[in-house]
Write an enzyme that holds these catalytic residues in place. Structure first.
Site, mmCIF file in Angstrom:
data_model
loop_
_atom_site.group_PDB
_atom_site.id
_atom_site.type_symbol
_atom_site.label_atom_id
_atom_site.label_comp_id
_atom_site.label_asym_id
_atom_site.label_seq_id
_atom_site.Cartn_x
_atom_site.Cartn_y
_atom_site.Cartn_z
ATOM 1 C CG LEU A 1 -3.015 -4.642 -3.537
ATOM 2 C CD1 LEU A 1 -3.593 -6.076 -2.907
ATOM 3 C CD2 LEU A 1 -3.955 -3.521 -3.097
ATOM 4 C CG LEU A 2 -3.202 0.326 -8.556
ATOM 5 C CD1 LEU A 2 -2.290 0.954 -9.470
ATOM 6 C CD2 LEU A 2 -4.227 -0.621 -9.544
ATOM 7 C CG ASN A 3 -7.120 -1.248 -3.397
ATOM 8 O OD1 ASN A 3 -6.364 -0.934 -2.840
ATOM 9 N ND2 ASN A 3 -8.426 -1.034 -2.952
ATOM 10 C CG ASP A 4 -10.841 1.088 -4.914
ATOM 11 O OD1 ASP A 4 -10.468 -0.173 -5.067
ATOM 12 O OD2 ASP A 4 -11.616 1.481 -3.716
ATOM 13 C CD GLN B 1 -7.517 3.167 -1.367
ATOM 14 O OE1 GLN B 1 -7.440 2.553 -0.335
ATOM 15 N NE2 GLN B 1 -7.457 4.494 -1.031
ATOM 16 C CB SER C 1 -11.926 4.825 -2.379
ATOM 17 O OG SER C 1 -10.797 3.936 -2.752
ATOM 18 N NE ARG D 1 -15.231 0.288 2.263
ATOM 19 C CZ ARG D 1 -15.802 -0.663 3.335
ATOM 20 N NH1 ARG D 1 -15.970 -0.351 4.424
ATOM 21 N NH2 ARG D 1 -16.116 -1.848 2.690
ATOM 22 C CG ASP D 2 -15.200 3.702 -0.909
ATOM 23 O OD1 ASP D 2 -14.230 3.911 -0.260
ATOM 24 O OD2 ASP D 2 -15.745 2.789 -0.983
ATOM 25 C CD GLU E 1 -15.801 -2.079 -0.921
ATOM 26 O OE1 GLU E 1 -15.530 -1.957 0.364
ATOM 27 O OE2 GLU E 1 -15.749 -2.786 -1.815
#
Ligand code: FRU
Length: 472
Positions: free
Chosen positions: A39-42, A58, A102, A160-161, A219
């Site tokens: 899985l890929l996210n941000d 991510q 992130s 976060r982030d 976020e």
């Protein structure tokens, strides 16, 4: 073998096992960044540094769910050909053991420095959050420097982030946060050396707070100058759908404002959604050496039927958007495909005036440009763009990948429809409307044998189609 090397090796083994299956998936993109497995996210750490564009992401290499994220790494010299680099960050230390979450990158003293959130769950399952630094001399191998910011008072651990930037000779950081009153907010910090950070408080609009009722958590904030103003970009969670607005599970959008660095006061307008499509979240921007503010987003939304995507059975899920150039026109952020995207073109397939009904074939990696007002455009008998001239509404309908029903997203076009530019890539569709006035970003899972494009227009329009780079 040390724990981090061991974990890193397991991730490479997962790729060796899974990528042969992943790359044969007819839904795997031909020119967008996607995970080699899992899985890929941000998008993270997005930066042009020493002649290359670096996009970290991510990444859960072991399966198609979320969990203890790694930072994967793509690099490109031309924004077209992306090379997968070695893993940048592994969730292997006490301060990031449940995920290198992130964050962002800055250039400082010949080094590429990345700030990210160390996500930790303690033995009682309670969340802890640490803002961490890692440095690299070559842009490939990173050395962790540990925790630089602890959770200040006034917030829950949903903190976060970090996005870091330099203004004059100081460094600033915004962090996505939830206040102890469980309201979404952005925390603002300052540093003179990237090591010691002062918490300046919640970024806020003096007395009246127009951020009231904007959800329980924000976020991935990003704050940057554009067109003489400061844009705050963030992804709020907890907004209720409102007519054609806020229809996804979580949103991504911006406010246009002015930041007073000395008082941390930010005076701004209303929250606007950045993208009108089904899948778009957690975008991040950077400034390149041509002075362009370039945005990349995740073509996905957390908790929005992720596990139902058809690619899950082949061991991968999600992809990035194309990089887009931002411009401020009045109070509105426009998003345009970068000039470099023309270098994706391999072959012109169609170039003709159209009137009434027209049909042609379309490759799975294609660009479509329509000049003029059209009524309807259908791709692969799966996604339909239609324009309602009376209401001045543009609609995107697609067949749901969950149950095959028709789903709709819409936007208003106060000045009508004059131009469409579409990027199709196997299972994705990005629609740039009126030179970036609106964008719809979506996944489409059409029958893989279907290659049809149908256009209907009462007026005349001009239709041009190219086959694009297509090399999984
Ligand atoms: C947004 C997000 C971030 C977090 C990361 C974890 O999609 O939830 O807030 O850092 O993803 O992968």
């Amino acid at each position: 073998m040390r724990f981090d090397e061991n974990l890193r090796q397991q991730a490479y083994d997962a790729v060796d096992n899974q990528f042969p299956v992943v790359k044969q998936d007819p839904y795997y993109p031909g020119y967008h960044m996607a995970p080699p497995a899992g899985l890929l996210n941000d998008p993270n750490g997005w930066i042009q540094w020493n002649g290359s564009y670096h996009l970290f992401f991510q990444w859960m290499p072991f399966h198609t769910g979320h969990g203890a994220k790694f930072w994967g790494h793509y690099r490109s010299e031309n924004l077209i050909d992306w090379k997968l680099e070695p893993i940048a960050l592994t969730p292997s230390d006490w301060f990031d053991k449940n995920g290198c979450y992130s964050g962002s990158a800055v250039a400082d003293e010949d080094k590429l420095k990345v700030f990210y959130t160390g996500n930790v769950k303690n033995e009682r399952g309670e969340r802890q959050t640490y803002q961490c630094l890692a440095e690299s001399a070559d842009g490939i191998q990173f050395e962790k420097k540990g925790v630089k910011v602890h959770l200040p008072e006034g917030y829950t651990p949903h903190f976060r982030d970090p996005k870091v930037w330099k203004h004059k000779d100081h460094w600033y950081m915004v962090i996505g946060a939830q206040t102890t009153e469980e309201k979404g907010s952005v925390s603002f910090l300052e540093s003179s050396d990237l090591e010691n950070w002062t918490h300046r408080g919640v970024l806020s609009h003096a007395e009246a707070d127009p951020f009231e009722n904007l959800g329980y958590m924000w976020e991935c904030p990003d704050l940057f100058p554009l067109g003489g103003r400061e844009i705050l970009l963030f992804s709020p969670q907890g907004l209720a759908a409102d007519g054609i607005d806020f229809n996804n599970q979580y949103q991504s959008g911006y406010v246009v404002g002015s930041l007073d660095y000395s008082s941390a006061s930010y005076v701004h307008g209303d929250f606007e959604e950045l993208d009108r499509g089904f899948e778009f979240y957690a975008p991040q921007t950077t400034l390149d050496d041509q002075g362009r503010r370039i945005l990349v987003g995740w073509m996905g939304v957390p908790d929005q039927n992720e596990s139902e995507q058809p690619t899950v059975s082949n061991g991968w899920v999600h992809q990035m958007t194309l990089p887009r150039q931002l411009e401020l026109k009045g109070e509105k952020v426009y998003q345009l495909p970068l000039d470099e995207m023309k270098n994706l073109r391999k072959h012109e397939r169609y170039n003709q005036k159209v009137e009434g009904e027209s049909s042609t074939s379309l490759s799975r990696a294609a660009e479509i440009e329509v000049s003029g007002e059209i009524d309807e455009l259908n791709i692969f008998d799966n996604a339909t763009i239609s324009y309602d001239r009376d209401a001045k509404l543009l609609h995107l309908k697609r067949l749901s990948y969950v149950d095959g029903t028709i789903e709709t997203r819409s936007c208003r076009l106060p000045n009508g429809l004059t131009h469409l530019r579409l990027f199709v890539d196997h299972s994705s569709l990005e629609i740039f409307v009126n030179d970036g006035e609106e964008v719809f970003t979506s996944r489409i899972f059409a029958d893989v044998e279907n290659d049809s494009l149908n256009v209907f227009t009462k007026n005349t329009a001009h239709l041009q189609i190219w086959d694009l780079k297509n090399d999984t």
